[in-house]
Design an enzyme around this catalytic site. Structure first.
Site, PDB file in Angstrom:
ATOM      1  N   GLU A 242       8.028  12.404  -4.633  1.00 29.54           N
ATOM      2  CA  GLU A 242       7.216  13.613  -4.517  1.00 29.54           C
ATOM      3  C   GLU A 242       7.198  14.482  -5.765  1.00 29.54           C
ATOM      4  O   GLU A 242       6.450  15.446  -5.822  1.00 29.54           O
ATOM      5  CB  GLU A 242       7.705  14.428  -3.319  1.00 29.54           C
ATOM      6  CG  GLU A 242       7.747  13.570  -2.045  1.00 29.54           C
ATOM      7  CD  GLU A 242       7.634  14.324  -0.750  1.00 29.54           C
ATOM      8  OE1 GLU A 242       8.390  15.292  -0.614  1.00 29.54           O
ATOM      9  OE2 GLU A 242       6.797  13.945   0.101  1.00 29.54           O
TER      10      GLU A 242
ATOM     11  N   GLY B 202       0.820  -1.210   0.000  1.00 32.12           N
ATOM     12  CA  GLY B 202       0.000   0.000   0.000  1.00 32.12           C
ATOM     13  C   GLY B 202       0.850   1.254   0.000  1.00 32.12           C
ATOM     14  O   GLY B 202       0.553   2.235   0.679  1.00 32.12           O
TER      15      GLY B 202
ATOM     16  N   LYS C  47       4.772  22.095 -11.079  1.00 33.15           N
ATOM     17  CA  LYS C  47       6.162  21.893 -11.521  1.00 33.15           C
ATOM     18  C   LYS C  47       6.231  22.148 -13.026  1.00 33.15           C
ATOM     19  O   LYS C  47       5.508  21.510 -13.792  1.00 33.15           O
ATOM     20  CB  LYS C  47       6.577  20.451 -11.192  1.00 33.15           C
ATOM     21  CG  LYS C  47       7.924  20.054 -11.759  1.00 33.15           C
ATOM     22  CD  LYS C  47       8.311  18.640 -11.356  1.00 33.15           C
ATOM     23  CE  LYS C  47       9.579  18.201 -12.068  1.00 33.15           C
ATOM     24  NZ  LYS C  47       9.892  16.780 -11.841  1.00 33.15           N
TER      25      LYS C  47
ATOM     26  N   THR D 144       2.755   4.126  -2.810  1.00 32.50           N
ATOM     27  CA  THR D 144       2.207   4.861  -3.952  1.00 32.50           C
ATOM     28  C   THR D 144       1.787   3.894  -5.055  1.00 32.50           C
ATOM     29  O   THR D 144       0.719   4.033  -5.657  1.00 32.50           O
ATOM     30  CB  THR D 144       3.264   5.848  -4.483  1.00 32.50           C
ATOM     31  OG1 THR D 144       3.643   6.694  -3.399  1.00 32.50           O
ATOM     32  CG2 THR D 144       2.726   6.694  -5.609  1.00 32.50           C
TER      33      THR D 144
HETATM   34  C1  FAD Z   1      15.431   8.232  -2.789  1.00 34.13           C
HETATM   35  C2  FAD Z   1      14.189   8.111  -3.608  1.00 34.13           C
HETATM   36  C3  FAD Z   1      13.584   9.256  -4.133  1.00 34.13           C
HETATM   37  C4  FAD Z   1      12.459   9.138  -4.944  1.00 34.13           C
HETATM   38  N1  FAD Z   1      11.902  10.263  -5.513  1.00 34.13           N
HETATM   39  C5  FAD Z   1      10.920  10.115  -6.439  1.00 34.13           C
HETATM   40  C6  FAD Z   1      10.378  11.231  -7.126  1.00 34.13           C
HETATM   41  O1  FAD Z   1      10.728  12.390  -6.884  1.00 34.13           O
HETATM   42  N2  FAD Z   1       9.446  11.010  -8.061  1.00 34.13           N
HETATM   43  C7  FAD Z   1       8.996   9.748  -8.362  1.00 34.13           C
HETATM   44  O2  FAD Z   1       8.188   9.585  -9.277  1.00 34.13           O
HETATM   45  N3  FAD Z   1       9.440   8.694  -7.669  1.00 34.13           N
HETATM   46  C8  FAD Z   1      10.389   8.838  -6.737  1.00 34.13           C
HETATM   47  N4  FAD Z   1      10.842   7.752  -6.059  1.00 34.13           N
HETATM   48  C9  FAD Z   1      10.209   6.461  -6.248  1.00 34.13           C
HETATM   49  C10 FAD Z   1       8.901   6.421  -5.474  1.00 34.13           C
HETATM   50  O3  FAD Z   1       9.129   6.704  -4.113  1.00 34.13           O
HETATM   51  C11 FAD Z   1       8.302   5.027  -5.617  1.00 34.13           C
HETATM   52  O4  FAD Z   1       8.258   4.686  -6.969  1.00 34.13           O
HETATM   53  C12 FAD Z   1       6.909   5.017  -5.108  1.00 34.13           C
HETATM   54  O5  FAD Z   1       6.848   5.516  -3.813  1.00 34.13           O
HETATM   55  C13 FAD Z   1       6.341   3.621  -5.154  1.00 34.13           C
HETATM   56  O6  FAD Z   1       6.855   2.820  -4.128  1.00 34.13           O
HETATM   57  P1  FAD Z   1       6.173   1.426  -3.912  1.00 34.13           P
HETATM   58  O7  FAD Z   1       4.746   1.639  -3.624  1.00 34.13           O
HETATM   59  O8  FAD Z   1       6.526   0.567  -5.079  1.00 34.13           O
HETATM   60  O9  FAD Z   1       6.930   0.802  -2.656  1.00 34.13           O
HETATM   61  P2  FAD Z   1       6.817   1.134  -1.088  1.00 34.13           P
HETATM   62  O10 FAD Z   1       6.494   2.558  -0.831  1.00 34.13           O
HETATM   63  O11 FAD Z   1       8.065   0.574  -0.489  1.00 34.13           O
HETATM   64  O12 FAD Z   1       5.571   0.293  -0.588  1.00 34.13           O
HETATM   65  C14 FAD Z   1       5.667  -1.083  -0.327  1.00 34.13           C
HETATM   66  C15 FAD Z   1       4.394  -1.559   0.344  1.00 34.13           C
HETATM   67  O13 FAD Z   1       4.452  -2.968   0.486  1.00 34.13           O
HETATM   68  C16 FAD Z   1       4.057  -3.317   1.780  1.00 34.13           C
HETATM   69  N5  FAD Z   1       4.679  -4.576   2.155  1.00 34.13           N
HETATM   70  C17 FAD Z   1       5.951  -4.970   1.944  1.00 34.13           C
HETATM   71  N6  FAD Z   1       6.170  -6.186   2.474  1.00 34.13           N
HETATM   72  C18 FAD Z   1       5.013  -6.576   3.019  1.00 34.13           C
HETATM   73  C19 FAD Z   1       4.589  -7.728   3.750  1.00 34.13           C
HETATM   74  N7  FAD Z   1       5.430  -8.723   4.043  1.00 34.13           N
HETATM   75  N8  FAD Z   1       3.322  -7.777   4.173  1.00 34.13           N
HETATM   76  C20 FAD Z   1       2.441  -6.786   3.919  1.00 34.13           C
HETATM   77  N9  FAD Z   1       2.777  -5.665   3.241  1.00 34.13           N
HETATM   78  C21 FAD Z   1       4.046  -5.562   2.813  1.00 34.13           C
HETATM   79  C22 FAD Z   1       4.488  -2.157   2.666  1.00 34.13           C
HETATM   80  O14 FAD Z   1       3.756  -2.115   3.857  1.00 34.13           O
HETATM   81  C23 FAD Z   1       4.163  -0.989   1.734  1.00 34.13           C
HETATM   82  O15 FAD Z   1       2.804  -0.643   1.899  1.00 34.13           O
HETATM   83  C24 FAD Z   1      11.928   7.861  -5.207  1.00 34.13           C
HETATM   84  C25 FAD Z   1      12.500   6.735  -4.635  1.00 34.13           C
HETATM   85  C26 FAD Z   1      13.621   6.851  -3.839  1.00 34.13           C
HETATM   86  C27 FAD Z   1      14.241   5.607  -3.259  1.00 34.13           C
END
Ligand code: FAD
Length: 510
Positions: free
Chosen positions: A52, A14, A81, A16
């Protein structure tokens, strides 16, 4: 009705990615009979929470979801932006903007920049930024929406995106997804169950013993790739040799003296620092190569370069540039960080989530999981990552900086073939070709190739159909119209207030 319909979709994660997928699937599939869309997340594990800054394509995603933009901007403390300001990238003391939208006006069927190159050969010194409404308005802190109904105005082709609070964005999408019928379950997944015959994931087991079964699983579990890697064994295409930054430290801080509608990227000794001004605070981070800088040094550098007092403890993050060789295996599709990651230099990760969702919807499977469709998904995903990778490498490769071991390494790296060809063609005659479906348009390549100091030796011969005098006259006129238009645009803060936002006051930077 088809008998092989997918009826249970389980989204794991859960962040982004998970909530974007949930909202989109809720919107597009929610009305299908018997369809159940479920999202599992664990507050204990948390999200990455730092994405962000975005690119303009996000407006399409919002439109698809039926999001009211003003409401969205208010709810996520968003700012507008118009592009990215790159500071110290070409050399220390140099800055340029990579704006969204176009430069100048194409003439005689030839791209504008060839006339600009010709004018330069005649001694003109007006920088490229002066021919972009996005760059001109952005640097003055001004914003308004595009005006496509005014084809003769530079505002007709203004491009814009958002900068927002990642946590508020996830909450906003969660509310939307739940309204659209998505079921949320809180719990930590401790086991992934697979069908012995097909190898497909049949259910995920939570710590309390509950099994959540599904026909299709969307892995949005972040870098760990709980399903795609740990259960399905996907391998990783590692691009660290080309993009050596593998760590980041992030910290929000209080507002400073300006809220320009630009993300700022400041090159530092072993990477670069981002600065993303929002309505209520600034998001900051230092992306760096761990081989050249320690975590403590990175944090100290970041903290020494903030507009205001930090609002939280600095947070360290580790990552690898690259992507899963196969983002879709069996009945598991990885979206977001579970599928791959490219550093946020051009704010592309949220877009990769969006395009992954788009591809999944275009190829939404039946329970038969057609192998050709899955191959297609994986090929297109890999191509999209590679295109963005090349654009990112350009920023590092084309630099005059040699003041640190990191920058010397970047200058010396051997670029991938496609990028090498792009640089060579621009250097020879200012040619820019966008490969089919490539994310970044010609204007983006121009912004960065020029901004990083690649000097074309020539320009398109057709530009000589305009006399020297006429060329200079037209260019002066275009720059003047852009300058005047930028000056008539409202300041971003005034514009936000018109939308019902209450941007926090700026403070004087000491
Ligand atoms: C340094 C940095 C800067 C960034 N800046 C930008 C930016 O400016 N613009 C942009 O477009 N993107 C940016 N990103 C990328 C962006 O943050 C991610 O693409 C976006 O937040 C999506 O992340 P996600 O949902 O894939 O993973 P996460 O946010 O890591 O979410 C993972 C989810 O999985 C769940 N989960 C994991 N394991 C389990 C489990 N065992 N049981 C139950 N739930 C579990 C967690 O609870 C969480 O809800 C950046 C990334 C980084 C590292």
């Amino acid at each position: 009705m088809r008998q092989d319909l997918i009826q249970r979709v389980v989204i794991v994660g859960g962040g982004t990615a998970g909530w974007m997928a949930a909202a989109a699937l809720g919107k597009l599939l929610g009305r299908m009979p018997e369809m159940r869309i479920e999202l599992v997340e664990s507050a204990e594990i948390g999200t990455i929470g730092v994405g962000e800054a975005t690119i303009p394509h996000i407006a399409l995603f919002n439109t698809m979801l039926g999001i009211d933009e003003a409401e969205f901007v208010r709810a996520t403390q968003a700012t507008y932006k118009l592009g990215i300001e790159f500071v110290d990238w070409r050399r220390i003391g140099h800055r340029y903007v990579h704006p969204f939208g176009v430069y100048g006006l194409d003439m005689l069927g030839v791209e504008f920049h060839h006339f600009w190159l010709k004018a330069r050969s005649l001694g003109a010194t007006v920088p490229l930024d002066a021919y972009s409404i996005g760059a001109s308005a952005g640097m003055r802190g001004r914003f308004t929406h595009p005006r496509p109904e005014l084809p003769n105005s530079p505002l007709a082709k203004l491009g814009y995106a958002f900068q927002f609070d990642a946590a508020l964005y996830a909450t906003y999408l969660r509310n939307l997804a739940e309204t659209l019928g998505v079921i949320r379950t809180e719990g930590r997944i401790v086991n992934v169950l697979r069908d012995a015959n097909t190898g497909h994931v049949s259910a995920v087991r939570l710590e309390d013993g509950t099994d959540i079964a599904g026909d299709l699983f969307i892995d949005c579990s972040g870098f760990r790739g709980l399903l795609i890697e740990q259960a399905m064994g996907a391998t990783f295409q590692d691009w660290t040799d080309w993009l050596p930054c593998d760590r980041a430290v992030a910290v929000p801080c209080a507002l400073g003296g300006d809220r320009m509608p630009l993300t700022r990227s400041i090159a530092r000794a072993a990477g670069w620092q981002w600065r993303i001004p929002l309505q209520h605070r600034i998001g900051n981070g230092y992306v760096y190569a761990g081989a050249f800088l320690s975590d403590d040094e990175a944090a100290a550098t970041l903290l020494a370069h903030l507009d205001g007092p930090p609002l939280a403890e600095p947070r360290q993050l580790a990552f690898r540039a690259g992507h899963r060789d196969r983002a879709w295996i069996g009945n598991v599709v990885a979206i977001g960080l579970a599928g791959g990651f490219l550093e946020p230099l051009e704010s592309t990760s949220i877009h990769l989530v969006q395009s992954g969702i788009g591809r999944l919807m275009a190829l939404f499977p039946s329970k038969n999981f057609d192998a050709a469709e899955i191959d297609r998904f994986n090929r297109e995903t890999a191509r999209e990552y590679a295109d963005i990778r090349d654009f990112l490498i350009l920023h590092y490769k084309a630099t005059e900086r040699d003041d640190s071991a990191f920058w010397r390494r970047c200058r010396d790296l051997t670029p991938p073939d496609g990028l090498r060809e792009k640089i060579a063609m621009f250097r020879a005659n200012g040619r820019i070709f966008r490969d089919q479906h490539e994310l970044f348009p010609e204007a983006s390549w121009l912004a960065v190739m020029n901004g990083q100091g690649i000097e074309p030796q020539g320009y398109h011969p057709i530009a000589d159909l305009l006399s020297d005098e006429e060329t200079l006259k037209r260019l002066n006129h275009i720059a003047q119209v852009i300058d005047e238009t930028a000056n008539t645009m409202p300041l971003q803060d005034a514009y936000l207030r018109e939308l019902g936002c209450q941007p926090a006051p700026l403070r004087r930077v000491s």
